[in-house]
Design a protein around this motif. Structure first.
Motif, PDB file in Angstrom:
ATOM      1  N   CYS A  82       0.843  -1.199   0.000  1.00  0.00           N
ATOM      2  CA  CYS A  82       0.000   0.000   0.000  1.00  0.00           C
ATOM      3  C   CYS A  82       0.879   1.250   0.000  1.00  0.00           C
ATOM      4  CB  CYS A  82      -0.885   0.021   1.241  1.00  0.00           C
ATOM      5  SG  CYS A  82      -1.891  -1.459   1.402  1.00  0.00           S
ATOM      6  N   LEU A  83       0.727   2.097  -1.035  1.00  0.00           N
ATOM      7  CA  LEU A  83       1.404   3.397  -1.051  1.00  0.00           C
ATOM      8  C   LEU A  83       0.316   4.447  -0.926  1.00  0.00           C
ATOM      9  CD1 LEU A  83       4.429   4.535  -3.008  1.00  0.00           C
ATOM     10  CD2 LEU A  83       2.446   6.012  -3.031  1.00  0.00           C
ATOM     11  N   THR A  84       0.365   5.227   0.144  1.00  0.00           N
ATOM     12  CA  THR A  84      -0.697   6.202   0.430  1.00  0.00           C
ATOM     13  C   THR A  84      -0.149   7.619   0.264  1.00  0.00           C
ATOM     14  OG1 THR A  84      -1.594   4.663   2.047  1.00  0.00           O
ATOM     15  CG2 THR A  84      -2.385   6.921   2.173  1.00  0.00           C
ATOM     16  N   ILE A 152       4.809   4.615 -10.234  1.00  0.00           N
ATOM     17  CA  ILE A 152       3.482   5.104 -10.650  1.00  0.00           C
ATOM     18  C   ILE A 152       3.210   6.468  -9.999  1.00  0.00           C
ATOM     19  CG2 ILE A 152       0.988   4.637 -10.475  1.00  0.00           C
ATOM     20  CD1 ILE A 152       1.708   1.644 -10.709  1.00  0.00           C
ATOM     21  N   TYR A 153       3.532   6.586  -8.678  1.00  0.00           N
ATOM     22  CA  TYR A 153       3.298   7.846  -7.952  1.00  0.00           C
ATOM     23  C   TYR A 153       4.186   8.954  -8.541  1.00  0.00           C
ATOM     24  CZ  TYR A 153       3.349  11.296  -4.175  1.00  0.00           C
ATOM     25  OH  TYR A 153       3.268  12.457  -3.440  1.00  0.00           O
ATOM     26  N   THR A 154       5.437   8.593  -8.889  1.00  0.00           N
ATOM     27  CA  THR A 154       6.368   9.580  -9.440  1.00  0.00           C
ATOM     28  C   THR A 154       5.840  10.107 -10.788  1.00  0.00           C
ATOM     29  OG1 THR A 154       8.144   8.352  -8.420  1.00  0.00           O
ATOM     30  CG2 THR A 154       8.789   9.985 -10.052  1.00  0.00           C
ATOM     31  N   ILE A 155       5.378   9.180 -11.628  1.00  0.00           N
ATOM     32  CA  ILE A 155       4.834   9.599 -12.944  1.00  0.00           C
ATOM     33  C   ILE A 155       3.711  10.607 -12.730  1.00  0.00           C
ATOM     34  CG2 ILE A 155       3.578   8.780 -14.989  1.00  0.00           C
ATOM     35  CD1 ILE A 155       5.171   6.138 -14.684  1.00  0.00           C
ATOM     36  N   HIS A 156       2.852  10.299 -11.713  1.00  0.00           N
ATOM     37  CA  HIS A 156       1.701  11.165 -11.446  1.00  0.00           C
ATOM     38  C   HIS A 156       2.149  12.522 -10.904  1.00  0.00           C
ATOM     39  CE1 HIS A 156      -1.819  12.877  -9.641  1.00  0.00           C
ATOM     40  NE2 HIS A 156      -1.360  12.648  -8.407  1.00  0.00           N
ATOM     41  N   GLN A 498      12.865   5.707 -11.289  1.00  0.00           N
ATOM     42  CA  GLN A 498      12.747   7.135 -11.005  1.00  0.00           C
ATOM     43  C   GLN A 498      12.045   7.344  -9.662  1.00  0.00           C
ATOM     44  OE1 GLN A 498      12.088   5.618 -13.751  1.00  0.00           O
ATOM     45  NE2 GLN A 498      12.561   6.799 -15.604  1.00  0.00           N
ATOM     46  N   ARG A 499      12.482   8.410  -8.947  1.00  0.00           N
ATOM     47  CA  ARG A 499      11.836   8.746  -7.670  1.00  0.00           C
ATOM     48  C   ARG A 499      11.342  10.191  -7.738  1.00  0.00           C
ATOM     49  NH1 ARG A 499      14.219   6.140  -2.645  1.00  0.00           N
ATOM     50  NH2 ARG A 499      13.411   8.060  -1.718  1.00  0.00           N
ATOM     51  N   PHE A 513      -5.194  12.226  -8.713  1.00  0.00           N
ATOM     52  CA  PHE A 513      -4.743  11.034  -9.443  1.00  0.00           C
ATOM     53  C   PHE A 513      -5.806  10.696 -10.477  1.00  0.00           C
ATOM     54  CE2 PHE A 513      -3.699   6.662 -10.312  1.00  0.00           C
ATOM     55  CZ  PHE A 513      -2.309   6.662 -10.231  1.00  0.00           C
ATOM     56  N   PRO A 514      -5.405  10.574 -11.723  1.00  0.00           N
ATOM     57  CA  PRO A 514      -6.418  10.449 -12.792  1.00  0.00           C
ATOM     58  C   PRO A 514      -7.097   9.094 -12.782  1.00  0.00           C
ATOM     59  CG  PRO A 514      -4.219  10.130 -13.676  1.00  0.00           C
ATOM     60  CD  PRO A 514      -4.036  10.470 -12.236  1.00  0.00           C
TER      61      PRO A 514
END
Length: 1872
Positions: A82-84, A152-156, A498-499, A513-514
């Motif tokens: 879980c990444l919150t 995924i979070y970094t891309i966003h 990537q971070r 977040f789309p």
């Protein structure tokens, strides 16, 4: 191959459906939207994304990441990464939240308690809502998940130009290998590089072995957070199935800690609830009853407080809390300490170097990842050591179609030596271990590191134990392998992901977040799936092998089995004995049997026995004769007796085939098998034992099924060590599993059927076996269910519907004992059927037997049982007819004359009790107990005679007996017989003569006989009437209840006297002790008379005339008769000796004497428990005594019992004072005159009486009217001062100040007083009271202090009779314990001795007595007035007289003391000894024994002051309870007169019958042997003894502890003399003995008899020589007297030739007096004075000490009291010599003390020329002058003394002196 991720989910904050509380998680999107077929979507993910609950935040938090674990219904774990991150809340969300908040505030106002979310606490502003990206996977790749979600979070956040759909699609379609780099062809297959399409690269390394857990750094972190001890504690808790709860504020740490704990448990898998992160909404899961490992956020710590059985580990605080009610067993030692030390070496390598003077340069410690593997390696080693050899205990029950494996837990524990270990027992019973067996038991499977370790490295680990560096090296090697398993290719581990930038979460995100395009993601997933289906499956076959078994197991800690270390010699003895049995050499076997039974306590010997017996079965010698059968059964029983219910050493398993093999023919067609004799063992009723046996046998048969015929072996050898067989069952199974896939379908089917039929046939076989061992031989006996734990317990524990109700009814029928025998039979049968059915159900279901077969079995079992019952009936019937095995002949005991057997010998075993000497304990010596023999009950004793059961001890006769009257406790017990080890009924008899009979009845003694024995014993112990006791029935022809025959001498008159006396006393006073109710008031005409004449209306004649007795009135004839009888009593003789008045003076009222003998109680009317004649002050009239007596308990008013010759002070005794109320009660009932109040008159009478006592003392007589002592206030009567230590109940021996301040001259006492001895006599001042009254605190309250200060009340605290009783009970248990103490050795004895408080009571008695002696010695009189005046008063008064007056330390004096103070003054011997049925409830209270113990203590300290030996005291101690003599029966003289005991012996004494009086017996015995005489006797004249009384100075009397098993107690002298074997010197063959040595055994032989002291030895030798020379042997006393006289003459020249000075040197360690040996003047010269004082020959009462110093030949002359006691009468007589010899004048001395008439050549002669023993005198008659007689003498001066041997002719100088001689001799005879 497997998918890296199964689902990708996006979860966001949403409103709560019920509109209350915080928000909740909502799944916005999930990919793929359809569930995978092999893995459905896990429910409830929203809860786990935010475990603390979904809440809005006032500020934007940094993103968090953790992995939660969910477990599905198939026990598969799903890892949810879980990444919150937080986004600004949408208006709807904020509205929901603010509404909630408002609602909650309203609730709070109303008294509700809403919890505000953080979002509501700040000022209203922007709120942030959490959103979570979740990745669900079945694989545990945490880092990959972190990187992927991070990407995924970094891309966003960073707005990278990459399509999120592509990344998610790639993530869901990523396929990686499951495990096993070692199994793949190339590095590329083991390492998978993946890219999610955003320019990233990740390397995934799969572990080499799937079975090894992946821990990363979690174990090392766990140790850092909690420490070694705490982690070990958690490890043990998890393994033993306890509940473990982790607390931390960090979720990642919680999941790491749980992961680490699980990694430590490898190779066991945790199979209970496992939730590393538990959401707040599910906290009620914590109260589940099953074990768990759960992690909870520390914020919820409060909710976990009330959990009582949960072990809480606080990761942040570093603590582990174990609740009180939870016991976590530790690892078995030495593994616990070894593991601890290795862990500390790994975690803290510098600890070893910390103390070095020159520490080496710091070594680089391992990286965290490496340390993690090292810690795991330590636990892997631990498991290898714990479970080493586990494969040898696996049973292959089935091989096809699937392996069925069972683990033999009992055998494993037994061979590891860990049967008692709590930890291992719980681990083996746990679910994790069951999983371990089913997973790792399989013989053909892939192997891993643990399999290698447990199979091949155990020897190395054992060798390394004592070398820490080698252990560390091994740990590092294992750690390398574990590390390599997790990171097979460290070189290629390069990530590129990537971070997001620093603090990117604080930047305002361009958009939320789309929402992803589901279609696109689904298309990517479908593409990949289609591609996979086209490709061939990449699954490679696992490499399976046969799992190595490793070496056979060894004990974890080599323990020697204590006393029974099994040496080769012991095993040799077992083998020899068995071969003797089978060769028929029964005598040899019998000799070895006890040694074999002892050896069988050891495991190796038991195994050896089973092996040997197997050999004999194989040689087809299973049919035995009766004796062989008996021996084999005995040995089997002994083996099985030490088996626990689990049979962990396999002994019962090894014997099981044997008990059905050995048999004997009872009659044609009836055979008895051994199993019918070995059923009494708990192991047979334990289901686990039968299951293990069954599986073991099935394994043997299944193995045989697949082995080649050449290899096949006899299946009965299955119990041997498998190591000795060619191929183990596991090897066979492994081979079969390998071949199975290659077999055809038909062949497979055939093998399955074969296996099933094997199991089925074994089940039938076991049903038979179980019925053999569970059905008792006598099926009517219900003992089976009642005593054997197994079946009964199983019945009640049963949960099967069919049997539970039945079980209840069975139990009921046993409780109520319905008495229907056949009903019971079926109950036993029914119980056995149910037991077998349950067993069959369980094993067949587990072994895969079909249900049809199982039904068939259920039908067969009842038939099998019924058939067996029928067989047993015949066996039982025939076995009853067997001739009994020849038992040893019963030895008849020697009986006393007159003693008769009541019950003939019952065969019993005498078992050892708590005293270890008899059983060859620490004292050495042979084991004479247990002994086999018989118990006899006679009219006098309970006697055991027998031989030791151990024949190696030899033919020693063992005798243990005690008088029936001494029995204090009888208890039924159930014990194992020492040889056969069969449970039998027994008896536990304890006596107050310190004997204990712990017996087991032989099986031939039925319960009826045993019950009869108990009843007869009870009847004899508590007869209805005292006349039924042995002392009365012995030697008299009368039946109990009829008065005995009377002889013509004085009998008739005495008999009528006794009758009249009793009749009149009864008429006068009735039967109660307090008898004033019956006292008739004077008639009217007497009222006007002076009060002193009103009192005594006792009339002696039958008509009861109303004449009053005044002191001057003449005595009536019957009175005179009474008086003369009373005057002959012991007391009177003693009063005359003490100068306390004679009867004549009392009747003529000679005023010169201060005291007189009053006959007021001659009819026992005033006080029934007092003697007939009493010493009272001269001034007190008889009629006043009745009034005085009312003030005292039992009417026992104060009377004088002794007077000091030196200080003339007197000792008085009385009962305690009545309480005021009671006195008032009696006074009110008989107020004689209305004039004056009765209370006053009574207490006035009492004061007058005490005043009269004071006035009678010469020192105070003239001052009695004046108050010379009035200067002292009565303040001094407090409880401080000299009596303080007596008053206090403690033990302190130090003395304080004074008795009042009059008594003490100085407060500080010198050093000698530290021992509890009193200070010197010189410390007393002249200002003291004339009379001290010593009483109990409670009693003295009612007494007024003396107004003239002439007497003083001293209150002390003494113990009561019931305390003596209680104390004695504890003393008995301490000295004669019933069973072995838990802690052996002297400390337990001393502790129980102290608990008994016996020595404390002795201390108090001595202490009080010594203080009274002090007072008397200083001139003050003392009245002892305690309790009723017949227990402690008697003890104190007797001790005081013994310490003060040397006369009482002679044999004659001690007898007088006991007769006077104990018998005449009414100590209640019958009541305290519980002699009759009436006294049974009161129990035995040894008051007299306590007095004897005190005398013994004084004797020890002053051995030269007593004429009697310590044996004399033991003799009296034994016989005062034995009821052999009449002396110590009944409670008072009055009762003895009533029974006709007091005077009857005078006439009957000369008859040939047995002695009735103990004194007569002592006299007779003293003439024959010096056993009662003390050779060290050398008294000091004026010696007043002052013994130390502190407990530390007291010794335990050996009367309590010594024992002589050779002949029983030595106090019945006739019996002790009957020696079982002649001593070596007296062998009848006359040849010189080979050796004069003789072994003396402790507790068996009597040491004084085996090795008498030198003087006894010489006297024996002298007697022997006289006999050899044909001379009639002289008496020992004459020899002794001659030797003493000669020695005294030799010693004269130096003036110190006294025996005392010679003997003093031989006893330097004994005290004479307080540290001074000879205090008074020139003792020697006093002894050697020539006595030329002019003294008339007839004088008997000369007070001069010198006149008494005659140098006679007796030792008695060395002390002298004021009256010339030893020379009762002396003077010159002519004596006619023997035949043809002339008349000669001799100096004759009549000695009452020694009861002899001695003569000397002249008055100054010291050597006695002859002795006439008065005991042999028959008559004294007037004689006639014969030839050669003196001419000048009158004829009437001649008299003859007839003895049994001859007639002596005497002639006195004149007629009066002749008359005097005759009178003196007559009175001497009548006294005896």
């Amino acid at each position: 191959m497997a998918r890296l991720a199964d689902y990708f989910v996006l979860v966001a904050f949403g409103p709560h459906p019920r509109g209350s509380g915080e928000g909740q998680g909502q799944i916005l999107q999930r990919f793929p939207e359809k569930d995978w077929e092999d893995n459905p979507f896990p429910q409830g993910i929203e809860l786990f994304c935010q475990p603390s609950g979904w809440q809005l935040c006032p500020e934007r938090n940094p993103p968090t990441f953790f992995v939660a674990v969910l477990t599905d219904i198939n026990s598969e774990r799903h890892y949810c990464a879980c990444l919150t991150f937080w986004e600004p809340a949408e208006p709807t969300q904020e509205a929901v939240c603010s509404e909630d908040a408002a609602g909650r505030e309203e609730e709070a106002d109303e008294g509700g308690s809403g919890r505000l979310s953080p979002g509501t606490s700040g000022p209203p502003g922007q709120l942030f809502a959490p959103k979570t990206l979740v990745l669900v996977s079945r694989l545990d790749h945490v880092e990959v998940f972190r990187n992927s979600l991070g990407l995924i979070y970094t891309i966003h956040v960073e707005g990278l130009n990459v399509g999120l759909e592509t990344v998610v699609g790639n993530l869901l379609t990523c396929i990686i290998p499951l495990a096993g780099g070692s199994q793949l062809d190339s590095v590329e297959d083991g390492v998978r590089t993946i890219s999610l399409g955003a320019g990233d690269r990740q390397v995934i390394q799969t572990p080499l072995t799937d079975s090894l857990p992946i821990s990363r750094c979690s174990v090392a972190l766990l140790f850092r957070q909690l420490g070694i001890t705490n982690v070990l504690s958690l490890f043990c808790a998890a393994l033993t199935e306890h509940k473990v709860l982790f607390l931390s504020r960090s979720y990642q740490r919680l999941s790491d800690a749980c992961r680490g704990l699980l990694a430590l448990l490898f190779p066991l898998r945790y199979s209970f609830t496992y939730v590393p992160i538990l959401p707040a909404q599910l906290l009620e899961v914590l109260s589940t009853p099953t074990p768990f490992i759960i992690g909870v956020n520390a914020a919820f710590q409060a909710e976990t407080q009330e959990l009582l059985d949960v072990i809480v580990a606080d990761l942040d605080g570093g603590t582990v809390t174990v609740p009180e009610c939870v016991h976590v067993p530790p690892l078995p030692e030495p593994l616990q300490s070894q593991t601890h030390s290795v862990l500390s070496m790994v975690l803290d390598p510098e600890l070893e170097l910390a103390d070095l003077a020159f520490p080496p340069p710091t070594t680089s410690s391992s990286s965290l990842k490496m340390q993690d593997k090292e810690l795991r390696a330590v636990f892997l080693r631990l498991f290898a050591q714990l479970l080493q050899g586990y494969r040898w205990c696996l049973h292959m029950v089935r091989i096809h179609p699937e392996p069925v494996i069972r683990f033999h837990k009992a055998a494993f524990l037994g061979q590891r030596g860990l049967v008692e270990d709590d930890f291992l027992m719980k681990v083996l019973e746990g679910m994790a271990f069951a999983g371990f067996v089913s997973e790792r038991g399989v013989p053909y499977r892939p192997t891993d590191l643990f399999d290698e370790l447990v199979a091949h490295e155990v020897a190395r680990m054992r060798a390394d134990e004592s070398h820490p560096q080698r252990v560390l090296r091994h740990v590092k090697e294992l750690a390398e392998q574990l590390y390599k398993n997790e990171n097979p290719y460290p070189a290629v581990a390069m990530h590129k992901v990537q971070r997001p930038g620093e603090a990117s979460h604080l930047r305002r995100a361009p958009r939320p977040f789309p929402r992803l395009d589901e279609g696109m993601v689904q298309w990517i997933v479908d593409q990949a799936t289609a591609k996979m289906q086209g490709a061939p499956p990449a699954v490679k076959a696992e490499r399976r092998t046969t799992v190595p078994s490793g070496p056979p197991m060894t004990a974890i800690l080599e323990r020697s089995s204590g006393l029974h270390g099994n040496s080769a010699r012991r095993l040799e003895v077992v083998r020899n004995c068995i071969s003797y049995v089978f060769e028929g050499k029964m005598l040899e076997a019998k000799k070895l049997l006890p040694a074999v039974l002892r050896a069988l306590k050891g495991r190796a010997a038991r195994r050896c026995l089973a092996q040997e017996l197997h050999l004999h079965v194989q040689q087809n010698r299973a049919v035995l004769d009766h004796q062989q059968f008996d021996f084999v059964v005995r040995m089997m029983n002994c083996c099985l007796q030490d088996c626990t219910s689990l049979d962990e050493h396999g002994i019962a398993a090894a014997l099981l085939p044997l008990v059905t093999a050995f048999c004997r023919k009872l009659s044609p067609g009836v055979t008895q098998f051994a199993y019918s004799c070995v059923q009494e063992h708990v192991v047979w009723s334990t289901p686990q034992f039968w299951e293990a046996m069954f599986y073991g046998d099935v394994q043997t048969h299944i193995r045989a099924l697949y082995l080649e015929p050449a290899e096949d072996r006899d299946p009965s050898q299955g119990w041997e060590e498998p190591a000795e067989e060619e191929r183990s069952a596991l090897d066979v199974a492994s081979e079969q599993r390998r071949l199975w896939p290659m077999l055809s379908r038909e062949k497979q089917q055939e093998l399955v059927q074969k296996e099933e039929s094997t199991v089925f046939s074994q089940a039938i076989h076991y049903a038979n076996r179980m019925s053999y061992l569970l059905l008792p031989l006598d099926s009517s006996k219900s003992r089976l269910l009642r005593e054997r734990a197994g079946l009964g317990d199983l019945e009640s524990a049963s949960n099967s519907l069919v049997t539970s109700s039945m079980a209840g009814s069975v139990a009921e029928s046993y409780d109520t004992e319905s008495g229907f025998e056949d009903a019971e039979t079926c109950d036993v049968a029914g119980a056995v059927v149910r037991f077998i059915n349950r067993f069959v159900d369980k094993v067949c279901t587990e072994s895969g037997v079909t249900s049809d077969h199982l039904k068939g079995l259920h039908v067969m079992v009842p038939d099998i049982v019924q058939m067996h019952i029928e067989t047993l009936e015949a066996v039982h019937r025939e076995s009853k007819r067997l001739p009994p095995i020849q038992k040893p002949k019963l030895l008849r005991p020697h009986l006393l004359p007159g003693e008769e057997c009541v019950l003939d010998g019952l065969r019993v075993y005498l078992l050892p009790d708590g005293r270890e000497e008899g059983s060859g304990g620490s004292g050495g010596g042979p084991a004479v107990l247990p002994a086999e023999g018989a118990v006899f009950l006679t009219t006098y004793r309970v006697i055991f005679t027998g031989m030791p059961t151990d024949p190696l001890v030899g033919e020693q006769v063992v005798v243990r007996s005690f008088p029936v009257a001494a029995l204090t406790k009888e208890k039924r017990i159930s014990v194992l017989t020492p040889v056969e080890q069969i449970p039998q009924d027994g008896l536990h008899l304890r006596s107050c003569t310190f004997q204990l009979l712990k017996m087991a009845f032989d099986e031939e003694v039925g319960s009826e006989k045993a019950e009869l024995f108990r009843k007869q014993l009870h009847k004899l112990r508590y007869p209805l009437d005292i006349r039924s006791t042995f002392a009365f029935t012995l030697g008299s022809g009368h039946t109990p209840g009829r008065p005995p025959r009377t002889t013509k001498d004085k009998g008739p008159s005495l008999r009528t006297l006794s009758r009249n006396l009793v009749k009149n006393a009864k008429k006068t006073m009735g039967r109660q002790h307090v008898t004033r109710k019956k006292y008739s008031p004077p008639s009217c005409e007497h009222r006007g008379q002076p009060p002193e004449d009103q009192e005594d209306e006792i009339s002696v004649s039958e008509e009861l005339e109303p004449g009053t007795l005044t002191p001057t009135s003449a005595l009536k004839p019957s009175d005179r008769m009474t008086m003369s009888s009373l005057v002959e009593r012991a007391c009177c003789r003693d009063y005359q000796r003490l100068g306390l008045g004679t009867l004549s003076s009392s009747l003529s009222r000679a005023k010169s004497e201060p005291f007189r003998i009053s006959p007021v109680n001659r009819m026992y009317a005033i006080c029934r428990s007092y003697p007939g004649l009493l010493i009272v002050p001269q001034s007190v009239q008889d009629n006043a005594l009745q009034r005085v007596s009312r003030c005292y308990r039992q009417n026992r008013f104060p009377v004088v019992c002794w007077r000091s010759g030196r200080s003339k002070a007197v000792l008085l005794r009385s009962g305690g004072l009545h309480g005021k109320g009671v006195v008032g009660l009696f006074k009110a009932q008989n107020a004689p005159s209305p004039g004056q109040s009765q209370t006053d008159s009574s207490s006035l009478e009492q004061e007058k009486y005490l005043q009269a006592v004071v006035s009678s003392m010469p020192r105070y007589a003239d001052t009695s009217g004046r108050n010379t002592l009035s200067g002292f206030s009565s303040v001094h009567m407090g409880s401080h001062g000299k009596w303080g230590s007596v008053r206090a109940s403690g033990r302190s021996g130090g003395l304080g100040g004074d008795v009042g301040s009059r008594l003490a001259g100085r407060d500080m006492l010198g050093p000698p007083q530290a021992n509890g001895a009193p200070p010197d006599p010189g410390f007393l001042r002249p200002q003291r009271a004339a009379l001290y009254i010593i009483g109990d605190k409670a009693q003295l309250k009612g007494m007024r202090p003396d107004p003239l200060q002439q007497w003083e009340l001293v209150s002390i605290e003494v113990f009561e009779a019931r305390q003596v009783k209680t104390s004695f009970k504890k003393l008995l248990k301490a000295c004669v314990p019933g069973c072995q103490a838990f802690e052996s050795g002297p400390t337990s004895f001393l502790r129980s001795l102290e608990d008994s408080e016996w020595l404390t009571q002795i201390h108090k008695l001595l202490h009080v007595s010594v203080l009274v002696v002090e007072l008397l010695d200083s001139g003050s009189s003392v009245l002892v007035s305690l309790e009723d005046g017949w227990d402690i008063t008697t003890q104190v008064v007797s001790l005081v007289q013994l310490l003060s007056d040397p006369f009482y330390r002679t044999l004659e004096g001690f007898r007088l003391l006991v007769e006077k103070e104990w018998l005449s003054f009414g100590h209640r011997f019958s009541h305290r000894g519980a002699h009759t049925l009436a006294g049974q409830s009161s129990g035995f209270t040894p008051v007299f024994l306590q007095f004897l113990d005190c005398v013994h203590q004084v004797h020890l300290q002053f051995p030269m002051e007593f004429e009697f030996s310590p044996f004399y005291l033991k003799f009296l101690g034994y016989h005062h309870v034995s009821r052999r003599f009449r002396t110590f029966l009944l409670d008072s003289d009055y009762e003895r007169i009533e029974q006709g005991l007091l005077y009857e012996e005078k006439g009957e004494r000369k008859g040939p019958q047995a002695c009735r009086s103990v004194w007569e017996y002592v006299d007779r015995l003293s003439k024959r042997t010096p056993v009662f005489y003390n050779y060290m006797y050398a008294p000091e004249d004026t010696e007043v003894l002052r013994p130390y009384s502190n407990v530390s100075n007291l010794k335990v009397w050996d009367f309590y502890t010594e024992e002589t098993l050779a002949q029983g107690p030595p106090y019945d002298w006739e019996l002790a003399q009957v020696s079982p074997e002649p001593p070596e010197e007296e062998r009848p063959d006359g040849g010189a003995p080979q050796s004069r040595r003789r072994v003396v055994w402790p507790c068996y032989d009597s040491r004084p008899r085996a090795q008498p002291d030198a003087i006894s030895r010489l006297l024996e030798e002298l007697q022997r020589l006289e006999t050899e020379l044909g001379r009639p042997p002289e008496r020992w006393k004459d020899h002794w007297d001659r030797v003493k006289a000669a020695q005294r003459l030799e010693g004269r020249p130096d003036g110190r030739g006294t025996p005392s000075s010679l003997l003093v040197s031989s006893v330097p360690h004994h005290r004479r007096s307080l540290g001074v040996y000879l205090q008074e003047g020139p003792v020697g010269s006093t002894l050697s004075l020539s006595l030329d004082s002019d003294q008339s020959s007839g004088s008997t009462t000369s007070g001069s000490r010198q006149a008494a110093r005659r140098s006679t030949s007796t030792l008695y002359s060395q002390f002298q009291t004021a009256e010339s006691e030893n020379r009762s009468y002396e003077g010159t007589l002519y004596k006619k010599g023997a035949f043809m010899k002339p008349w000669k004048a001799r100096w004759f001395v009549l000695d009452k003390t020694k009861h002899q008439l001695r003569y000397y050549d002249h008055r100054m002669d010291t050597e006695c020329k002859g002795v006439i023993d008065l005991a042999e005198v028959e008559a004294v008659v007037s004689g006639t002058p014969t030839m050669g007689a003196p001419k000048t003498v009158d004829e009437k001066a001649f008299f003859d003394v007839k003895t049994t041997r001859r007639v002596y002719n005497f002639c006195a100088q004149d007629v009066p002196s002749a008359q005097q001689w005759v009178d003196q001799i007559q009175s001497c005879l009548s006294d005896a």
